[in-house]
Design an enzyme around this catalytic site. Sequence first.
Site, mmCIF file in Angstrom:
data_model
loop_
_atom_site.group_PDB
_atom_site.id
_atom_site.type_symbol
_atom_site.label_atom_id
_atom_site.label_comp_id
_atom_site.label_asym_id
_atom_site.label_seq_id
_atom_site.Cartn_x
_atom_site.Cartn_y
_atom_site.Cartn_z
ATOM 1 N N MET A 122 27.069 0.455 -20.731
ATOM 2 C CA MET A 122 26.993 -0.934 -20.283
ATOM 3 C C MET A 122 27.356 -1.097 -18.816
ATOM 4 O O MET A 122 27.309 -2.210 -18.294
ATOM 5 C CB MET A 122 27.945 -1.799 -21.129
ATOM 6 N N ARG A 123 27.738 -0.001 -18.136
ATOM 7 C CA ARG A 123 28.147 -0.140 -16.741
ATOM 8 C C ARG A 123 27.002 -0.648 -15.878
ATOM 9 O O ARG A 123 27.208 -1.406 -14.917
ATOM 10 C CB ARG A 123 28.682 1.188 -16.213
ATOM 11 N N ALA A 124 25.775 -0.238 -16.180
ATOM 12 C CA ALA A 124 24.627 -0.672 -15.384
ATOM 13 C C ALA A 124 24.462 -2.190 -15.440
ATOM 14 O O ALA A 124 24.171 -2.832 -14.418
ATOM 15 C CB ALA A 124 23.359 0.017 -15.874
#
Length: 688
Positions: free
Chosen positions: A262-264
């Site tokens: 989910m970092r993107a």
Amino acid sequence: MDDLRLALLLNAVSPAVGGVLVRGEKGTAKSTAVRALAALMPPVEAVPGCRFSCDPRRPDPACPDGPHGAGPGTSRPARMVELPVGASEDRLVGSLDIERALSEGVKAFEPGLLAQAHRGVLYVDEVNLLQDFLIDSLLDAAAMGVVHIEREGVSVRHSSRFLLVGTMNPEEGELRPQLLDRFGLTVEVAASRETGERMEVVRRRLAYEEDPAAFAARWAGEESGLRERIAAARALLPGVRLGDTALRQIAATCAAFEVDGMRADIVMARTATALAAWAGRTDVVAEDVRRAALLALPHRRRRNPFDAPGLDEDKLDETLRSSGGTDDEPDPDGPDGGDGGDGGGQPPQDGPQGPADAPEPSKTSEPSLPGQSRDGEGTGPEQSGEQGGEQGGGEQAPARAGEPFRARTLHVPGVGEGAAGRRSRARTAQGRTTGARRPRGALSRLHLAATVRAAAPHQRVRGRSGPGLLMRREDLREAVREGRESNLVLFVVDASGSMAARQRMGAVKGAVLSLLLDAYQRRDKVGLISFRGSGAEVALPPTSSVDAAAARLESLPTGGRTPLAAGLLKARDVLRTERLRDPSRRPLLVAVTDGRATGGPQPVPRARQAARLLAADGTASVVIDCESGPVRLELAGALAADLGGPAVTLEELRADTVTGLVRSLQAPGRTHRTDRENTDRNTDRRAA
């Protein structure tokens, strides 16, 4: 370099974006652009006298220089701290004076670069060349915002939040996926091909060298304007609204491009918000999301080191439209007044090996070997046996590599002292403790038990009267540790007609590709030598860039006779040169061949002599036996015996076929005499 400038400015507006990775060829002023960022960063308010730059409004309660009372702070310029590639762990995270800790009971801590970079910029030039233990420390600090230093029960922690900026030349190797994902944005830079722009670059460089002060004064007004715009964008940033439509576009884009985690999504949201603030708007629009995707996603789509970073912009536009975007024209007042079409990624280029150009599989071809691509090459009768390559000598089109697989681990025997890696046993700064010795230079790895044993016999002579231990410098002992090192893996690949004519080159390339992937994961240097026709050539000098090796392997031509001796002698020359350049890095020779030798005068005796010379040099070797068919001549086994190493078939090379087949390579020269004599007789009989 619009993308590079924009990415740096967005991080100046919102450090939460997560930093920038700058990829590009040498000589493109990557470092110059990054270093210029420090002059544009707003000043920092810090607690007076604090070595860790604590914020006076929210001081760190665990600061080693604390506790800090209430009071005004002092303003200083934002720091840009550079991390050298060859830095030690203590230089990065800080060091404890173990001698004072043991004898006086005090925590004498010397801050490292991570403390200096707190609330500033940490710049790493050639970040892809960092040692693993430095990368591990960077990952911990970047993830937690805190640095922990543990030395034999003495513990210190301090805050360290910084803007991480790295530059790298992809030709020198790729970055570890874990660290790659820590960079919020990535940009590709290249030198301009426009004559006018190149002239202006040279003109400005010469003007700076002639009078640096006058040159700086000439651009002071523009720098001041940029600084003011950054400050205004920072002030506007908290009021920027990320609506549901923009958030839906971000989530849909990340899902469509199948990025991990989910970092993107979070980075894209922060980048789009910073873009809106930079443009002076309080709402995020579709163009902000598009540009954020082009900067934040390309490096997160790589599945292995052979994938080129990039983003299909047509697919991106379609995703934005289908998830609620519009066909709005780019905002003329947007970032740098650009049009958003020159974002941070390039669409993948379909080369001649793309799916559309793949030949139809031949219905008459033999079943493919494991990992071989059924591309139908060499299936005709005119390309079989000696007619296709051994006697015809014609060059054939490069065969496509088969699918890579998880290869067995090959080790160099013994214990080395090379650069840290993940292949062979070595004495390293990290790893399990195997002994103790007197320190060489500054003590960093205390062996507590050995130190106490060394000091204990002298306590009465030194006048000890209390519970404390009286220490002297000569009592200290450092730990000797054993870990893993990286090696130089030199591939010597048979590209002659005997390999191509039997439809094995695709499987062979797939096997070498698998070993290259393994070398990437184990931080090795790699080199590639091919031999065919009348000689051998160095297709790729030893390098850390395994993707460059994969590209050379893909385009490797085949055909002609088999000058095995030339390939082995060329490998010996390359290894001799590399030993002078890097004496501590031990080599591993991987010969990929069926063992045939038909090129040059007296091909078989010369090949055996060359193999024995490599064994006499102490070169660890393994032969990947590419022979197939119901009748096997076992020539690769004879070559392996002369090299002093094992022979492994393509099937055995797979990690999931034979458990524990290759634990470590046999030490060079250690071969049973009876086996050697039998091999000699068999080889001489076949040659006759």
